[in-house]
Design a protein around this motif. Structure first.
Motif, PDB file in Angstrom:
ATOM      1  N   ARG A 125       0.817  -1.209   0.000  1.00 52.88           N
ATOM      2  CA  ARG A 125       0.000   0.000   0.000  1.00 52.88           C
ATOM      3  C   ARG A 125       0.856   1.266   0.000  1.00 52.88           C
ATOM      4  O   ARG A 125       0.464   2.297  -0.549  1.00 52.88           O
ATOM      5  N   LEU A 126       2.037   1.209   0.627  1.00 53.08           N
ATOM      6  CA  LEU A 126       2.958   2.341   0.527  1.00 53.08           C
ATOM      7  C   LEU A 126       3.414   2.536  -0.919  1.00 53.08           C
ATOM      8  O   LEU A 126       3.513   3.665  -1.408  1.00 53.08           O
ATOM      9  N   ALA A 127       3.703   1.433  -1.599  1.00 57.41           N
ATOM     10  CA  ALA A 127       4.112   1.523  -3.005  1.00 57.41           C
ATOM     11  C   ALA A 127       2.980   2.091  -3.859  1.00 57.41           C
ATOM     12  O   ALA A 127       3.207   2.906  -4.759  1.00 57.41           O
ATOM     13  N   ALA A 128       1.739   1.676  -3.568  1.00 61.13           N
ATOM     14  CA  ALA A 128       0.600   2.196  -4.319  1.00 61.13           C
ATOM     15  C   ALA A 128       0.404   3.685  -4.042  1.00 61.13           C
ATOM     16  O   ALA A 128       0.141   4.474  -4.961  1.00 61.13           O
ATOM     17  N   PHE A 129       0.536   4.068  -2.781  1.00 64.18           N
ATOM     18  CA  PHE A 129       0.423   5.483  -2.418  1.00 64.18           C
ATOM     19  C   PHE A 129       1.468   6.301  -3.157  1.00 64.18           C
ATOM     20  O   PHE A 129       1.169   7.365  -3.719  1.00 64.18           O
ATOM     21  N   TRP A 130       2.693   5.814  -3.147  1.00 65.26           N
ATOM     22  CA  TRP A 130       3.783   6.514  -3.824  1.00 65.26           C
ATOM     23  C   TRP A 130       3.505   6.653  -5.318  1.00 65.26           C
ATOM     24  O   TRP A 130       3.669   7.725  -5.899  1.00 65.26           O
ATOM     25  N   LYS A 131       3.047   5.565  -5.938  1.00 68.14           N
ATOM     26  CA  LYS A 131       2.832   5.583  -7.381  1.00 68.14           C
ATOM     27  C   LYS A 131       1.688   6.499  -7.772  1.00 68.14           C
ATOM     28  O   LYS A 131       1.820   7.322  -8.688  1.00 68.14           O
ATOM     29  N   VAL A 132       0.553   6.391  -7.079  1.00 64.39           N
ATOM     30  CA  VAL A 132      -0.604   7.203  -7.423  1.00 64.39           C
ATOM     31  C   VAL A 132      -0.320   8.682  -7.176  1.00 64.39           C
ATOM     32  O   VAL A 132      -0.672   9.550  -7.991  1.00 64.39           O
ATOM     33  N   THR A 133       0.336   8.999  -6.079  1.00 68.48           N
ATOM     34  CA  THR A 133       0.637  10.398  -5.768  1.00 68.48           C
ATOM     35  C   THR A 133       1.618  10.974  -6.783  1.00 68.48           C
ATOM     36  O   THR A 133       1.454  12.103  -7.257  1.00 68.48           O
ATOM     37  N   ARG A 134       2.627  10.187  -7.134  1.00 64.20           N
ATOM     38  CA  ARG A 134       3.602  10.681  -8.108  1.00 64.20           C
ATOM     39  C   ARG A 134       2.946  10.948  -9.458  1.00 64.20           C
ATOM     40  O   ARG A 134       3.189  11.974 -10.092  1.00 64.20           O
TER      41      ARG A 134
END
Length: 215
Positions: free
Chosen positions: A75-84
């Protein structure tokens, strides 16, 4: 992907983990009560009851922490990807496993106008250390490299629901007969539940602090 969907997915996964560990431990308590009433029926029953009481709960909690750690990092990776992607920022490559948490933390502090609460971020780091002990060494603290063992010992001293105990079944070929006593990690519900609470707190913070530091 909508950030609202991302947030709902994270919430549902963590809520599901909380319900799972609560249900499992309730069933475990019921099984212990049944064993207590039937423990004298036979030696075979006693052996099976002892195995269930000592080994399976430990492994079940190992599995829970492994799953919790994987969900947090996914979920951290998803947060990072979507925000970026939403803000078209952070041109650096995606974080790889060895430096994953440090890389995500750098993204949050450098590219977003946010500073994750230190106590929550430390919880995430501690969960990862515990997960690595479980997934890489089957919870056998004796087998850990010295630096990893020192770090784990420090976590055990200040986190609830953790202990290091002698193993007489999982890692020894003949119970009660090994010349080398293996020391293993013991995890109970307190660590599992507080770990989920910390993860929920961290993601609650992240999803309300997503504005980039610069446009």
């Amino acid at each position: 992907m909508s950030v609202h969907l991302e947030r709902a997915t994270t919430r549902n996964l963590l809520d599901g983990l909380r319900a799972y560990i609560t249900t499992f431990d309730a069933q475990l308590e019921a099984a212990h009560r049944e064993d207590a009433t039937a423990i004298t029926e036979s030696g075979e029953h006693m052996a099976r009851a002892t195995q269930f009481s000592d080994v399976l709960p430990r492994l079940q909690h190992y599995g829970f922490v492994t799953l919790l750690g994987l969900i947090i990092e996914a979920r951290l990776a998803a947060f990072w990807k979507v925000t970026r992607e939403e803000y078209d920022t952070d041109p650096l490559p995606e974080p790889t496993p060895p430096e994953f948490l440090g890389r995500v933390h750098a993204f949050i502090t450098k590219y977003l106008d946010a500073e994750p609460p230190a106590d929550l971020w430390q919880w995430i780091s501690d969960i990862r250390t515990v997960k690595d002990c479980v997934s890489l060494y089957a919870g056998n603290v004796t087998a850990l490299p010295d630096a990893d063992r020192r770090r784990l010992n420090a976590i055990v001293r200040h986190r609830p629901g953790l202990d290091i105990v002698n193993d007489e079944r999982l890692h020894t070929p003949i119970p009660h007969a090994s010349t080398r006593v293996e020391r293993v990690l013991s995890i109970n519900r307190d660590f599992c539940l507080e770990g989920v609470t910390a993860a929920q707190g961290l993601f609650g913070y992240l999803y309300t602090h997503r504005e980039p530091a610069t446009r």
